[in-house]
Scaffold this motif. Structure first.
Motif, PDB file in Angstrom:
ATOM      1  N   ARG A  76       0.814  -1.372   0.091  1.00 16.21           N
ATOM      2  CA  ARG A  76       0.009  -0.122   0.003  1.00 16.21           C
ATOM      3  C   ARG A  76       0.768   1.326  -0.029  1.00 16.21           C
ATOM      4  O   ARG A  76       0.322   2.443  -0.055  1.00 16.21           O
ATOM      5  CB  ARG A  76      -0.922   0.128   1.231  1.00 16.21           C
ATOM      6  CG  ARG A  76      -2.232  -0.616   0.819  1.00 16.21           C
ATOM      7  CD  ARG A  76      -2.300  -2.147   0.787  1.00 16.21           C
ATOM      8  NE  ARG A  76      -3.415  -2.791   0.435  1.00 16.21           N
ATOM      9  CZ  ARG A  76      -3.472  -4.187  -0.128  1.00 16.21           C
ATOM     10  NH1 ARG A  76      -2.541  -4.927   0.090  1.00 16.21           N
ATOM     11  NH2 ARG A  76      -4.353  -4.565  -0.435  1.00 16.21           N
ATOM     12  N   GLU A  77       2.297   1.042   0.121  1.00 20.38           N
ATOM     13  CA  GLU A  77       3.147   2.296   0.276  1.00 20.38           C
ATOM     14  C   GLU A  77       4.001   2.203  -0.806  1.00 20.38           C
ATOM     15  O   GLU A  77       4.763   1.056  -1.130  1.00 20.38           O
ATOM     16  CB  GLU A  77       3.588   2.364   1.506  1.00 20.38           C
ATOM     17  CG  GLU A  77       2.927   2.641   2.808  1.00 20.38           C
ATOM     18  CD  GLU A  77       3.693   2.629   4.079  1.00 20.38           C
ATOM     19  OE1 GLU A  77       4.419   3.635   4.327  1.00 20.38           O
ATOM     20  OE2 GLU A  77       3.447   1.700   4.720  1.00 20.38           O
ATOM     21  N   PHE A  78       4.371   3.294  -1.506  1.00 19.11           N
ATOM     22  CA  PHE A  78       5.428   3.161  -2.567  1.00 19.11           C
ATOM     23  C   PHE A  78       5.875   4.847  -2.696  1.00 19.11           C
ATOM     24  O   PHE A  78       5.493   5.567  -2.304  1.00 19.11           O
ATOM     25  CB  PHE A  78       4.668   2.757  -3.997  1.00 19.11           C
ATOM     26  CG  PHE A  78       3.300   3.079  -4.140  1.00 19.11           C
ATOM     27  CD1 PHE A  78       2.907   4.124  -4.898  1.00 19.11           C
ATOM     28  CD2 PHE A  78       2.135   2.314  -3.753  1.00 19.11           C
ATOM     29  CE1 PHE A  78       1.697   4.508  -5.246  1.00 19.11           C
ATOM     30  CE2 PHE A  78       0.918   2.598  -3.980  1.00 19.11           C
ATOM     31  CZ  PHE A  78       0.592   3.701  -4.791  1.00 19.11           C
ATOM     32  N   CYS A  79       6.835   4.793  -3.619  1.00 20.84           N
ATOM     33  CA  CYS A  79       7.621   5.934  -3.909  1.00 20.84           C
ATOM     34  C   CYS A  79       7.654   6.387  -5.379  1.00 20.84           C
ATOM     35  O   CYS A  79       7.644   5.160  -6.134  1.00 20.84           O
ATOM     36  CB  CYS A  79       8.728   6.180  -3.236  1.00 20.84           C
ATOM     37  SG  CYS A  79      10.107   5.096  -3.485  1.00 20.84           S
ATOM     38  N   SER A  80       8.149   7.498  -5.828  1.00 21.94           N
ATOM     39  CA  SER A  80       8.179   7.789  -7.099  1.00 21.94           C
ATOM     40  C   SER A  80       9.082   8.831  -7.175  1.00 21.94           C
ATOM     41  O   SER A  80       9.173   9.794  -6.349  1.00 21.94           O
ATOM     42  CB  SER A  80       7.251   8.057  -8.028  1.00 21.94           C
ATOM     43  OG  SER A  80       6.280   9.066  -7.382  1.00 21.94           O
ATOM     44  N   VAL A  81       9.990   9.140  -8.483  1.00 24.57           N
ATOM     45  CA  VAL A  81      10.885  10.128  -8.954  1.00 24.57           C
ATOM     46  C   VAL A  81      10.851  10.734 -10.111  1.00 24.57           C
ATOM     47  O   VAL A  81      10.182   9.833 -10.867  1.00 24.57           O
ATOM     48  CB  VAL A  81      12.167   9.958  -8.419  1.00 24.57           C
ATOM     49  CG1 VAL A  81      12.465   9.727  -7.000  1.00 24.57           C
ATOM     50  CG2 VAL A  81      12.552   8.614  -9.336  1.00 24.57           C
ATOM     51  N   GLY A  82      10.880  11.707 -10.548  1.00 24.96           N
ATOM     52  CA  GLY A  82      10.889  12.292 -11.939  1.00 24.96           C
ATOM     53  C   GLY A  82      11.678  13.304 -12.359  1.00 24.96           C
ATOM     54  O   GLY A  82      12.435  13.893 -11.614  1.00 24.96           O
ATOM     55  N   ASP A  83      11.314  13.917 -13.722  1.00 25.88           N
ATOM     56  CA  ASP A  83      12.146  14.937 -14.097  1.00 25.88           C
ATOM     57  C   ASP A  83      11.708  16.248 -13.709  1.00 25.88           C
ATOM     58  O   ASP A  83      12.311  17.354 -13.979  1.00 25.88           O
ATOM     59  CB  ASP A  83      11.869  14.777 -15.631  1.00 25.88           C
ATOM     60  CG  ASP A  83      12.521  13.606 -16.434  1.00 25.88           C
ATOM     61  OD1 ASP A  83      13.319  13.208 -15.774  1.00 25.88           O
ATOM     62  OD2 ASP A  83      12.171  13.396 -17.583  1.00 25.88           O
ATOM     63  N   ASP A  84      10.775  16.371 -12.619  1.00 21.01           N
ATOM     64  CA  ASP A  84      10.447  17.678 -11.920  1.00 21.01           C
ATOM     65  C   ASP A  84      11.320  17.716 -10.444  1.00 21.01           C
ATOM     66  O   ASP A  84      10.963  18.639  -9.934  1.00 21.01           O
ATOM     67  CB  ASP A  84       8.846  17.504 -11.521  1.00 21.01           C
ATOM     68  CG  ASP A  84       8.267  16.127 -11.003  1.00 21.01           C
ATOM     69  OD1 ASP A  84       9.524  15.369 -10.457  1.00 21.01           O
ATOM     70  OD2 ASP A  84       7.398  16.097 -10.516  1.00 21.01           O
ATOM     71  N   SER A  85      12.192  16.963 -10.547  1.00 19.50           N
ATOM     72  CA  SER A  85      13.191  16.870  -9.301  1.00 19.50           C
ATOM     73  C   SER A  85      12.589  16.455  -8.061  1.00 19.50           C
ATOM     74  O   SER A  85      12.842  16.653  -7.071  1.00 19.50           O
ATOM     75  CB  SER A  85      13.901  18.153  -9.267  1.00 19.50           C
ATOM     76  OG  SER A  85      14.461  18.325 -10.223  1.00 19.50           O
ATOM     77  N   CYS A  86      11.183  15.830  -8.219  1.00 20.40           N
ATOM     78  CA  CYS A  86      10.497  15.592  -6.956  1.00 20.40           C
ATOM     79  C   CYS A  86      10.746  13.895  -6.453  1.00 20.40           C
ATOM     80  O   CYS A  86      10.882  13.141  -7.272  1.00 20.40           O
ATOM     81  CB  CYS A  86       9.098  15.842  -7.280  1.00 20.40           C
ATOM     82  SG  CYS A  86       8.672  17.591  -7.307  1.00 20.40           S
ATOM     83  N   LEU A  87      10.633  13.794  -5.092  1.00 19.37           N
ATOM     84  CA  LEU A  87      10.555  12.449  -4.564  1.00 19.37           C
ATOM     85  C   LEU A  87       9.105  12.628  -3.839  1.00 19.37           C
ATOM     86  O   LEU A  87       8.932  13.490  -3.026  1.00 19.37           O
ATOM     87  CB  LEU A  87      11.784  12.363  -3.415  1.00 19.37           C
ATOM     88  CG  LEU A  87      11.539  11.019  -2.528  1.00 19.37           C
ATOM     89  CD1 LEU A  87      11.211   9.663  -3.487  1.00 19.37           C
ATOM     90  CD2 LEU A  87      12.476  11.117  -1.439  1.00 19.37           C
ATOM     91  N   ILE A  88       8.355  11.673  -4.383  1.00 16.76           N
ATOM     92  CA  ILE A  88       6.939  11.489  -3.733  1.00 16.76           C
ATOM     93  C   ILE A  88       6.729  10.178  -3.063  1.00 16.76           C
ATOM     94  O   ILE A  88       6.912   9.262  -3.633  1.00 16.76           O
ATOM     95  CB  ILE A  88       5.784  11.774  -4.795  1.00 16.76           C
ATOM     96  CG1 ILE A  88       6.115  13.136  -5.301  1.00 16.76           C
ATOM     97  CG2 ILE A  88       4.513  11.666  -4.221  1.00 16.76           C
ATOM     98  CD1 ILE A  88       4.925  13.565  -6.230  1.00 16.76           C
ATOM     99  N   LEU A  89       6.373  10.224  -1.667  1.00 18.29           N
ATOM    100  CA  LEU A  89       5.668   9.229  -1.252  1.00 18.29           C
ATOM    101  C   LEU A  89       4.375   8.845  -1.059  1.00 18.29           C
ATOM    102  O   LEU A  89       3.589  10.152  -0.972  1.00 18.29           O
ATOM    103  CB  LEU A  89       6.231   8.900   0.207  1.00 18.29           C
ATOM    104  CG  LEU A  89       7.814   8.405   0.660  1.00 18.29           C
ATOM    105  CD1 LEU A  89       8.793   9.182  -0.107  1.00 18.29           C
ATOM    106  CD2 LEU A  89       7.983   8.668   2.071  1.00 18.29           C
ATOM    107  N   TRP A  90       3.832   7.723  -1.498  1.00 18.17           N
ATOM    108  CA  TRP A  90       2.281   7.529  -1.697  1.00 18.17           C
ATOM    109  C   TRP A  90       1.920   6.504  -0.686  1.00 18.17           C
ATOM    110  O   TRP A  90       2.706   5.498  -0.163  1.00 18.17           O
ATOM    111  CB  TRP A  90       1.918   7.237  -3.041  1.00 18.17           C
ATOM    112  CG  TRP A  90       2.683   7.812  -4.231  1.00 18.17           C
ATOM    113  CD1 TRP A  90       3.873   7.687  -4.698  1.00 18.17           C
ATOM    114  CD2 TRP A  90       1.890   9.085  -4.935  1.00 18.17           C
ATOM    115  NE1 TRP A  90       4.054   8.592  -5.685  1.00 18.17           N
ATOM    116  CE2 TRP A  90       2.842   9.329  -6.055  1.00 18.17           C
ATOM    117  CE3 TRP A  90       0.689   9.462  -4.669  1.00 18.17           C
ATOM    118  CZ2 TRP A  90       2.679  10.357  -6.892  1.00 18.17           C
ATOM    119  CZ3 TRP A  90       0.656  10.426  -5.755  1.00 18.17           C
ATOM    120  CH2 TRP A  90       1.369  10.859  -6.814  1.00 18.17           C
ATOM    121  N   ASP A  91       0.537   6.625  -0.281  1.00 13.13           N
ATOM    122  CA  ASP A  91      -0.196   5.668   0.870  1.00 13.13           C
ATOM    123  C   ASP A  91      -1.456   5.402  -0.033  1.00 13.13           C
ATOM    124  O   ASP A  91      -2.277   6.291  -0.064  1.00 13.13           O
ATOM    125  CB  ASP A  91      -0.113   6.087   1.952  1.00 13.13           C
ATOM    126  CG  ASP A  91      -0.469   5.148   2.868  1.00 13.13           C
ATOM    127  OD1 ASP A  91      -1.410   4.142   2.702  1.00 13.13           O
ATOM    128  OD2 ASP A  91      -0.087   5.037   4.145  1.00 13.13           O
TER     129      ASP A  91
END
Length: 464
Positions: A259-274
């Protein structure tokens, strides 16, 4: 043990060929095992599969390799069987003798799948190791049951193999961001549409081993190929997550939770999701790096630590306990040891503080964040003293390292692949290697072992 003349200097760096020659001269003292396999075509992904057979002096492993052709023959997903010699078995002379242009006898092709489009990423499902997912230059993710897929020959005009399942939901190409969950049959993807998409294939696991009927009318066209599109059953998303402002380059599940995951992208962001709290970011670090983020990995031993790699040439480690929903969060540490964008990072499955990073400079660096702040040098003479935490550099590739993978069942064995088109005009180089255990083991343990052989090392007539 560090030496500036070994690795050149910032003002006068070694050429790639000089660096490679230097690396070859160090092979006997740095490696316990090394196999070099020249690829005809470039490859974008290499992944260990399951342990196939354990023998007295070597183990056989499944290995997945992608082949990206020029269109004269189909792109392929190759399932190979690889023999890895066990620790302290191979002689130094043996591992140092290889031909860069030859194919290794330790890598044997077992099965070829003709892939619809280029294979950009390969991921195996931990809960069922006969099932793999692939990304290509299309919005779809493809699922393959490798045991039931027929072995194909890559010849001009041959139709593409038919995926056992196609995952739909992206609105634009989903090229590189792909992950499989370790606890449940969930698949995660990111793409140019700025979406993070989650699927469950739970209801299809039992039927994936069955052959797919290419004339099945309840099917979906598979994109990413100029050939006649194959048809496969499809699955829509479990959830679509919006929060990135540019292409999502990599995704990763929390090792202990689907249920928890993370992502990174070309917007320089690190995002944690739940998944339990909705489709918007649980935590968003707005400027995780000073450039595009290319890769992310979540520590399997300590789920508080997350690694990111970027076009700013650095690897950063974040502690999720120090991040908050207002987008505030600084890295625990910034690791500097590459001269080009970092393309892949992965935690070591055998030691919680160790990880690797591969970059466009052709280097795979092995780090130990527990060594940061400690003065002790590295047993690898090519490691600069100016990169705290760095204790090993694999310089066997002569072009950008596009992927590498630690082997869970064979501690410290790594497979890595480089795209050599730019430098040599060739395809790619696949290498399977394991550093000498004297390099990563605790110093007091190593010294105690070496003391037993002191007279042999120094010579039997030595007074010391």
């Amino acid at each position: 043990m560090n030496s500036k003349k070994e690795g050149g200097s910032a003002s006068n760096p070694l050429s790639i060929e000089d660096r490679y020659s230097q690396w070859k001269s160090h092979i006997p003292v740095l490696y316990d095992w090394l196999a070099n396999h020249n690829l005809v075509w470039p490859s974008q992904s290499c992944r260990w599969g399951s342990l196939l057979e354990e023998q007295n002096y070597k183990n056989r492993h499944r290995l997945y390799i992608s082949e990206q052709t020029d269109g004269t023959v189909p792109n392929t997903l190759v399932i190979a069987a690889v023999e890895v010699v066990k620790p302290r078995v191979a002689s130094a002379e043996h591992i140092a003798q290889f031909n860069e242009e030859a194919r290794s006898p330790f890598v044997k092709k077992h099965k070829t799948i003709l892939h619809p489009g280029e294979v950009n990423r390969i991921r195996e499902l931990p809960t069922d190791t006969n099932i793999v997912a692939t990304h290509t230059d299309s919005p779809n993710v493809m699922i393959w049951s490798v045991e039931s897929q027929p072995n194909r020959t890559a010849v001009l005009g041959a139709p593409a193999s038919t995926p056992d399942l196609v995952l739909t939901g992206h609105k634009d190409n989903a090229e590189f961001a792909l992950a499989m969950c370790s606890t449940e049959p969930f698949v995660l993807s990111g793409g140019r549409d700025k979406y993070v998409v989650l699927w469950s294939i739970q209801d299809h696991i039992a039927t994936l081993a069955a052959a797919v009927d290419p004339d099945d009318k309840q099917s979906t066209n598979v994109g990413g190929s100029s050939e006649k599109a194959a048809k496969s059953p499809s699955v829509g998303p479990r959830g679509i997550y919006r929060g990135h402002k540019d292409t999502v380059e990599d995704v990763q599940f929390c090792p202990t939770s689907a249920r928890e995951f993370c992502s990174v992208g070309d917007d320089s962001c690190l995002i944690l999701w739940d998944e339990r709290v909705g489709y918007t970011p649980a935590v968003k670090v707005e400027k995780a790096h000073d450039g595009d983020l290319h890769c992310v990995d979540w520590n399997t031993h300590d789920i508080n630590f997350i690694l990111t790699g970027s076009a700013d040439n650095t690897v950063r480690m974040f502690d999720r306990r120090k991040l908050n929903s207002r987008g505030v969060g600084s890295p625990v540490y910034k690791f500097e040891g590459h001269d080009a964008p970092v393309l892949c990072v992965q935690w070591c499955p055998n030691k919680s503080s160790v990880f690797g990073s591969g970059a466009e400079d052709g280097i795979i660096n092995i780090w130990d964040h527990d060594k940061v702040g400690k003065i002790s040098g590295s047993a690898d003479p090519t490691v600069p003293a100016t990169s705290p935490g760095l204790f090993f550099r694999h310089a066997g590739h002569r072009d950008k390292v596009v992927d590498f993978h630690w082997n869970v069942s064979d501690p410290w064995a790594i497979v890595s692949v480089s795209d050599d088109c730019a430098s040599t005009g060739g395809g790619g180089t696949l290498q399977i290697w394991r550093m000498l255990d004297l390099i990563y083991r605790p110093e007091d343990e190593v010294l105690a072992e070496l003391d037993k052989y002191k007279s042999y090392i120094l010579g039997s007539d030595s007074d010391t």
